[in-house]
Scaffold this active site. Structure first.
Site, short mmCIF file in Angstrom:
data_model
loop_
_atom_site.label_atom_id
_atom_site.label_comp_id
_atom_site.label_asym_id
_atom_site.label_seq_id
_atom_site.Cartn_x
_atom_site.Cartn_y
_atom_site.Cartn_z
N CYS A 91 0.84 -1.19 0.00
CA CYS A 91 0.00 0.00 0.00
C CYS A 91 0.88 1.25 0.00
O CYS A 91 1.94 1.28 0.62
CB CYS A 91 -0.97 0.00 1.17
SG CYS A 91 -0.29 0.55 2.75
N GLU A 92 0.43 2.24 -0.74
CA GLU A 92 1.24 3.45 -0.87
C GLU A 92 1.16 4.35 0.36
O GLU A 92 1.93 5.30 0.48
CB GLU A 92 0.81 4.24 -2.11
CG GLU A 92 -0.59 4.79 -2.06
CD GLU A 92 -0.97 5.52 -3.35
OE1 GLU A 92 -1.75 6.48 -3.25
OE2 GLU A 92 -0.50 5.12 -4.43
N HIS A 93 0.28 4.04 1.29
CA HIS A 93 0.14 4.89 2.48
C HIS A 93 1.07 4.47 3.61
O HIS A 93 1.58 5.32 4.34
CB HIS A 93 -1.32 4.87 2.96
CG HIS A 93 -2.28 5.36 1.93
ND1 HIS A 93 -3.45 4.69 1.63
CD2 HIS A 93 -2.23 6.42 1.10
CE1 HIS A 93 -4.09 5.34 0.67
NE2 HIS A 93 -3.37 6.38 0.32
N HIS A 94 1.27 3.15 3.78
CA HIS A 94 2.10 2.66 4.88
C HIS A 94 3.25 1.76 4.42
O HIS A 94 4.05 1.32 5.23
CB HIS A 94 1.24 1.88 5.89
CG HIS A 94 0.09 2.67 6.42
ND1 HIS A 94 -1.19 2.56 5.91
CD2 HIS A 94 0.01 3.60 7.40
CE1 HIS A 94 -2.00 3.37 6.54
NE2 HIS A 94 -1.31 4.02 7.46
N GLN A 132 -5.63 -0.39 -3.82
CA GLN A 132 -6.31 -1.48 -4.53
C GLN A 132 -7.21 -0.94 -5.63
O GLN A 132 -7.33 -1.53 -6.70
CB GLN A 132 -7.10 -2.34 -3.54
CG GLN A 132 -7.74 -3.56 -4.19
CD GLN A 132 -8.35 -4.50 -3.16
OE1 GLN A 132 -7.87 -4.61 -2.04
NE2 GLN A 132 -9.44 -5.15 -3.53
N HIS A 160 -5.18 -6.36 3.47
CA HIS A 160 -4.22 -5.27 3.62
C HIS A 160 -3.59 -5.35 5.00
O HIS A 160 -4.28 -5.24 6.02
CB HIS A 160 -4.92 -3.92 3.43
CG HIS A 160 -5.44 -3.70 2.04
ND1 HIS A 160 -4.98 -2.68 1.24
CD2 HIS A 160 -6.35 -4.38 1.31
CE1 HIS A 160 -5.59 -2.73 0.07
NE2 HIS A 160 -6.44 -3.76 0.09
N CYS A 162 -1.86 -3.20 6.43
CA CYS A 162 -1.99 -1.95 7.18
C CYS A 162 -3.25 -1.95 8.05
O CYS A 162 -3.33 -1.21 9.03
CB CYS A 162 -1.98 -0.74 6.24
SG CYS A 162 -3.26 -0.77 4.97
#
Length: 201
Positions: A91-94, A132, A160, A162
């Site tokens: 995931c690009e956030h975490h 996603q 996920h 995260c």
């Protein structure tokens, strides 16, 4: 083609391997460990090697990946479905893992793809920092633009980390996303047929 979602940094503008390994050492110190202790001496090198593999999708050209299409299909014009394609993304956030399966179908319009190419497209987009939702749309757009079929359907189900490892810590929860183009987009019967084929065992 997919640059609007993933703006890929040219190779000559990327940090050096040495800079990347030093960044890992900084993170190890920030976490509270000593990158000079025996067990961590080779960790920066290993992490950079792992990242090169995990994020290899940034170095792939989708047009090259999809490559040749085939016109000798003996008049076949119904759904072509490759289901249960496993993938690992982040995931690009975490920057934590996303583990799932993709199901990809299209309705040919005179030409077909090699089946392995469909799995390869999933792999390329999976090996980038992702959401996603974006990954689902990218897979459909790549096949739509390269093959120009009558329609594309993509269904992704994934867990996920995260969500499982941090924050709400809900291990086992699954996220589902779909994208439909062409004849699939506004045709509930075709969508239902696609989902039935995906779920059929």
């Amino acid at each position: 083609m997919d640059a609007s979602v993933n703006k890929i940094v040219p190779v000559d503008q990327r940090p050096s391997r040495e800079e990347a390994e030093n960044a890992v050492r900084v993170l190890l110190r920030w976490a509270g460990d000593d990158p000079a202790r025996e067990g961590l001496l080779d960790t920066p090198k290993r992490v950079v090697n792992a990242y090169r593999e995990l994020f290899a999708g940034y170095d792939a050209d989708i047009e090259d990946v999809l490559g040749t299409t085939f016109g000798e299909v003996a008049g076949y014009d119904d759904i072509v479905l490759v289901r249960d394609i496993p993938f690992f993304s982040h995931c690009e956030h975490h920057m934590l893992p996303v583990i799932g399966k993709a199901h990809v179908a299209y309705l040919p319009d005179g030409r077909v793809l090699g089946l392995s190419k469909i799995a390869r497209v999933v792999d390329v987009f999976g090996r980038r920092l992702q959401t996603q939702e974006a990954m689902t749309a990218q897979i459909a757009a790549a096949i739509d633009e390269t093959l120009a079929p009558k329609g594309v359907a993509v269904f992704i189900e994934a867990e996920h980390m995260c969500m499982a490892m941090r924050g709400v810590q809900k291990s086992g929860s699954t996220t589902l996303t779909t994208t439909f183009t062409g004849r699939f987009k506004d045709n509930a019967a075709e969508q239902a047929r696609f989902m039935s084929m995906v779920r059929g065992r």
